[in-house]
Design a protein around this motif. Structure first.
Motif, PDB file in Angstrom:
ATOM      1  N   THR A   1       0.702  -1.406   0.033  1.00 41.63           N
ATOM      2  CA  THR A   1      -0.223  -0.386  -0.052  1.00 41.63           C
ATOM      3  C   THR A   1       0.769   0.965  -0.347  1.00 41.63           C
ATOM      4  OG1 THR A   1      -1.394  -1.538   1.069  1.00 41.63           O
ATOM      5  CG2 THR A   1      -1.557   1.227   0.867  1.00 41.63           C
ATOM      6  N   ASN A   2       1.784   1.550   0.782  1.00 45.19           N
ATOM      7  CA  ASN A   2       3.297   2.075   0.887  1.00 45.19           C
ATOM      8  C   ASN A   2       4.296   2.482   0.653  1.00 45.19           C
ATOM      9  OD1 ASN A   2       1.263   4.213   3.009  1.00 45.19           O
ATOM     10  ND2 ASN A   2       1.613   2.102   3.810  1.00 45.19           N
ATOM     11  N   ILE A   3       4.759   1.550  -0.769  1.00 47.12           N
ATOM     12  CA  ILE A   3       5.299   1.087  -2.071  1.00 47.12           C
ATOM     13  C   ILE A   3       6.239   1.503  -2.768  1.00 47.12           C
ATOM     14  CG2 ILE A   3       4.704   0.565  -3.853  1.00 47.12           C
ATOM     15  CD1 ILE A   3       6.743  -1.840  -2.862  1.00 47.12           C
ATOM     16  N   VAL A   4       5.813   3.504  -2.819  1.00 45.29           N
ATOM     17  CA  VAL A   4       6.445   4.675  -3.509  1.00 45.29           C
ATOM     18  C   VAL A   4       7.263   4.791  -2.610  1.00 45.29           C
ATOM     19  CG1 VAL A   4       5.981   6.180  -4.583  1.00 45.29           C
ATOM     20  CG2 VAL A   4       4.398   4.583  -5.322  1.00 45.29           C
ATOM     21  N   GLN A   5       6.498   5.608  -1.416  1.00 48.72           N
ATOM     22  CA  GLN A   5       6.814   6.288  -0.131  1.00 48.72           C
ATOM     23  C   GLN A   5       8.144   5.636   0.618  1.00 48.72           C
ATOM     24  OE1 GLN A   5       3.649   5.086  -1.109  1.00 48.72           O
ATOM     25  NE2 GLN A   5       1.920   6.668  -0.029  1.00 48.72           N
ATOM     26  N   ILE A   6       8.055   4.479   0.762  1.00 53.05           N
ATOM     27  CA  ILE A   6       8.977   3.191   0.922  1.00 53.05           C
ATOM     28  C   ILE A   6       9.642   3.418   0.730  1.00 53.05           C
ATOM     29  CG2 ILE A   6       9.583   0.704   1.758  1.00 53.05           C
ATOM     30  CD1 ILE A   6       6.669   0.928   2.545  1.00 53.05           C
ATOM     31  N   PHE A   7      10.084   2.742  -1.232  1.00 51.57           N
ATOM     32  CA  PHE A   7      10.848   2.815  -2.401  1.00 51.57           C
ATOM     33  C   PHE A   7      11.848   4.241  -2.094  1.00 51.57           C
ATOM     34  CE2 PHE A   7       9.935  -1.486  -2.308  1.00 51.57           C
ATOM     35  CZ  PHE A   7      10.649  -2.021  -2.728  1.00 51.57           C
ATOM     36  N   ASP A   8      11.221   5.287  -1.420  1.00 52.35           N
ATOM     37  CA  ASP A   8      11.760   6.440  -1.775  1.00 52.35           C
ATOM     38  C   ASP A   8      13.543   6.372  -0.921  1.00 52.35           C
ATOM     39  OD1 ASP A   8      10.578   7.641  -3.301  1.00 52.35           O
ATOM     40  OD2 ASP A   8       9.158   9.102  -1.911  1.00 52.35           O
ATOM     41  N   TYR A   9      13.234   5.744   0.362  1.00 54.40           N
ATOM     42  CA  TYR A   9      13.990   5.650   1.222  1.00 54.40           C
ATOM     43  C   TYR A   9      14.971   4.242   0.547  1.00 54.40           C
ATOM     44  CZ  TYR A   9      11.514   8.926   4.020  1.00 54.40           C
ATOM     45  OH  TYR A   9      10.563   9.630   3.739  1.00 54.40           O
ATOM     46  N   PHE A  10      13.578   3.619   0.841  1.00 55.70           N
ATOM     47  CA  PHE A  10      15.083   1.977   0.617  1.00 55.70           C
ATOM     48  C   PHE A  10      16.081   2.329  -1.451  1.00 55.70           C
ATOM     49  CE2 PHE A  10      15.186  -2.889  -1.360  1.00 55.70           C
ATOM     50  CZ  PHE A  10      16.224  -2.426  -0.732  1.00 55.70           C
ATOM     51  N   VAL A  11      15.838   2.771  -2.012  1.00 54.13           N
ATOM     52  CA  VAL A  11      16.457   2.440  -3.129  1.00 54.13           C
ATOM     53  C   VAL A  11      17.783   3.575  -2.971  1.00 54.13           C
ATOM     54  CG1 VAL A  11      16.926   3.659  -5.479  1.00 54.13           C
ATOM     55  CG2 VAL A  11      14.576   2.437  -4.845  1.00 54.13           C
ATOM     56  N   LEU A  12      17.286   4.448  -2.242  1.00 52.87           N
ATOM     57  CA  LEU A  12      18.831   4.968  -2.004  1.00 52.87           C
ATOM     58  C   LEU A  12      19.430   4.222  -1.218  1.00 52.87           C
ATOM     59  CD1 LEU A  12      17.269   8.623  -0.114  1.00 52.87           C
ATOM     60  CD2 LEU A  12      18.174   7.842  -2.402  1.00 52.87           C
ATOM     61  N   ARG A  13      19.266   2.834  -0.303  1.00 51.11           N
ATOM     62  CA  ARG A  13      20.071   2.101  -0.028  1.00 51.11           C
ATOM     63  C   ARG A  13      20.811   1.123  -0.798  1.00 51.11           C
ATOM     64  NH1 ARG A  13      19.315   5.620   2.887  1.00 51.11           N
ATOM     65  NH2 ARG A  13      21.522   6.068   2.235  1.00 51.11           N
ATOM     66  N   ILE A  14      20.235   1.011  -1.536  1.00 48.93           N
ATOM     67  CA  ILE A  14      20.575  -0.025  -2.773  1.00 48.93           C
ATOM     68  C   ILE A  14      21.702   0.465  -3.125  1.00 48.93           C
ATOM     69  CG2 ILE A  14      19.741  -0.892  -4.754  1.00 48.93           C
ATOM     70  CD1 ILE A  14      17.300  -1.037  -4.291  1.00 48.93           C
ATOM     71  N   SER A  15      22.510   1.743  -3.089  1.00 54.54           N
ATOM     72  CA  SER A  15      23.318   2.689  -4.017  1.00 54.54           C
ATOM     73  C   SER A  15      23.989   3.222  -2.291  1.00 54.54           C
ATOM     74  CB  SER A  15      23.489   3.778  -4.737  1.00 54.54           C
ATOM     75  OG  SER A  15      22.242   4.212  -4.781  1.00 54.54           O
ATOM     76  N   ASP A  16      23.435   3.069  -1.375  1.00 52.38           N
ATOM     77  CA  ASP A  16      24.509   3.132  -0.191  1.00 52.38           C
ATOM     78  C   ASP A  16      25.838   3.782  -0.573  1.00 52.38           C
ATOM     79  OD1 ASP A  16      23.440   3.866   2.685  1.00 52.38           O
ATOM     80  OD2 ASP A  16      25.359   3.457   3.254  1.00 52.38           O
ATOM     81  N   THR A  17      26.272   4.683   0.918  1.00 53.35           N
ATOM     82  CA  THR A  17      28.188   4.768  -0.074  1.00 53.35           C
ATOM     83  C   THR A  17      28.734   3.366   1.226  1.00 53.35           C
ATOM     84  OG1 THR A  17      28.094   6.470   2.360  1.00 53.35           O
ATOM     85  CG2 THR A  17      27.358   7.198   0.240  1.00 53.35           C
ATOM     86  N   HIS A  18      28.178   2.884   2.137  1.00 54.17           N
ATOM     87  CA  HIS A  18      28.088   1.906   3.275  1.00 54.17           C
ATOM     88  C   HIS A  18      28.437   0.586   2.079  1.00 54.17           C
ATOM     89  CE1 HIS A  18      29.944  -0.328   6.694  1.00 54.17           C
ATOM     90  NE2 HIS A  18      30.173   0.791   6.650  1.00 54.17           N
ATOM     91  N   LYS A  19      29.177   0.087   1.978  1.00 55.98           N
ATOM     92  CA  LYS A  19      29.292  -1.574   1.228  1.00 55.98           C
ATOM     93  C   LYS A  19      28.064  -2.030   2.001  1.00 55.98           C
ATOM     94  CE  LYS A  19      33.620  -4.431   1.711  1.00 55.98           C
ATOM     95  NZ  LYS A  19      34.613  -4.357   1.444  1.00 55.98           N
ATOM     96  N   ARG A  20      28.779  -2.244   3.087  1.00 56.02           N
ATOM     97  CA  ARG A  20      27.475  -3.980   3.779  1.00 56.02           C
ATOM     98  C   ARG A  20      26.049  -3.608   4.534  1.00 56.02           C
ATOM     99  NH1 ARG A  20      30.246  -3.424   9.392  1.00 56.02           N
ATOM    100  NH2 ARG A  20      28.353  -4.735  10.356  1.00 56.02           N
ATOM    101  N   VAL A  21      26.250  -1.498   3.964  1.00 56.70           N
ATOM    102  CA  VAL A  21      24.341  -1.558   3.645  1.00 56.70           C
ATOM    103  C   VAL A  21      24.088  -1.812   2.522  1.00 56.70           C
ATOM    104  CG1 VAL A  21      23.059   0.619   3.913  1.00 56.70           C
ATOM    105  CG2 VAL A  21      24.402   0.736   5.410  1.00 56.70           C
TER     106      VAL A  21
END
Length: 107
Positions: A43-63
């Motif tokens: 139900t909240n996929i667009v808002q959630i992925f606004d944040y989550f997509v940033l973690r896919i290209s996070d500056t910290h490799k473990r994240v």
């Protein structure tokens, strides 16, 4: 509904936290929510992925590696619910294909 709103706010704040441990906790929370309440996530996929997509290209490799691993699980859980965000997800994945880090590249 209040509990769900609070849970989403917690998820958002963890996913955008300064410390990498908190961001990893946010990625883990997203996976847990996908398993326990996939309808809330869908139900909240667009808002959630606004944040989550940033973690896919996070500056910290473990994240980044954890986010990519979790994404693989999320895809099997949410399937068609990902349609509104699929282009952004693919863009995030493509950025990691050239990664020098073997763990990130494998994920």
């Amino acid at each position: 509904a209040v509990d769900e709103t609070e849970m989403l706010q917690k998820l958002y704040s963890l996913l955008e936290a300064k410390g990498f441990e908190a961001r990893m906790e946010g990625v883990a929370l997203l996976l847990a929510l996908c398993k326990s309440n996939p309808k809330l996530i869908a139900t909240n996929i667009v808002q959630i992925f606004d944040y989550f997509v940033l973690r896919i290209s996070d500056t910290h490799k473990r994240v980044k590696q954890m986010a990519l691993d979790v994404l693989a699980e999320i895809i099997t859980i949410l399937k068609d619910a990902l349609n509104p965000v699929i282009i952004r997800v693919v863009e995030g994945i493509v950025k990691n294909l050239n990664s020098k880090d073997s763990g990130v590249h494998a994920a």
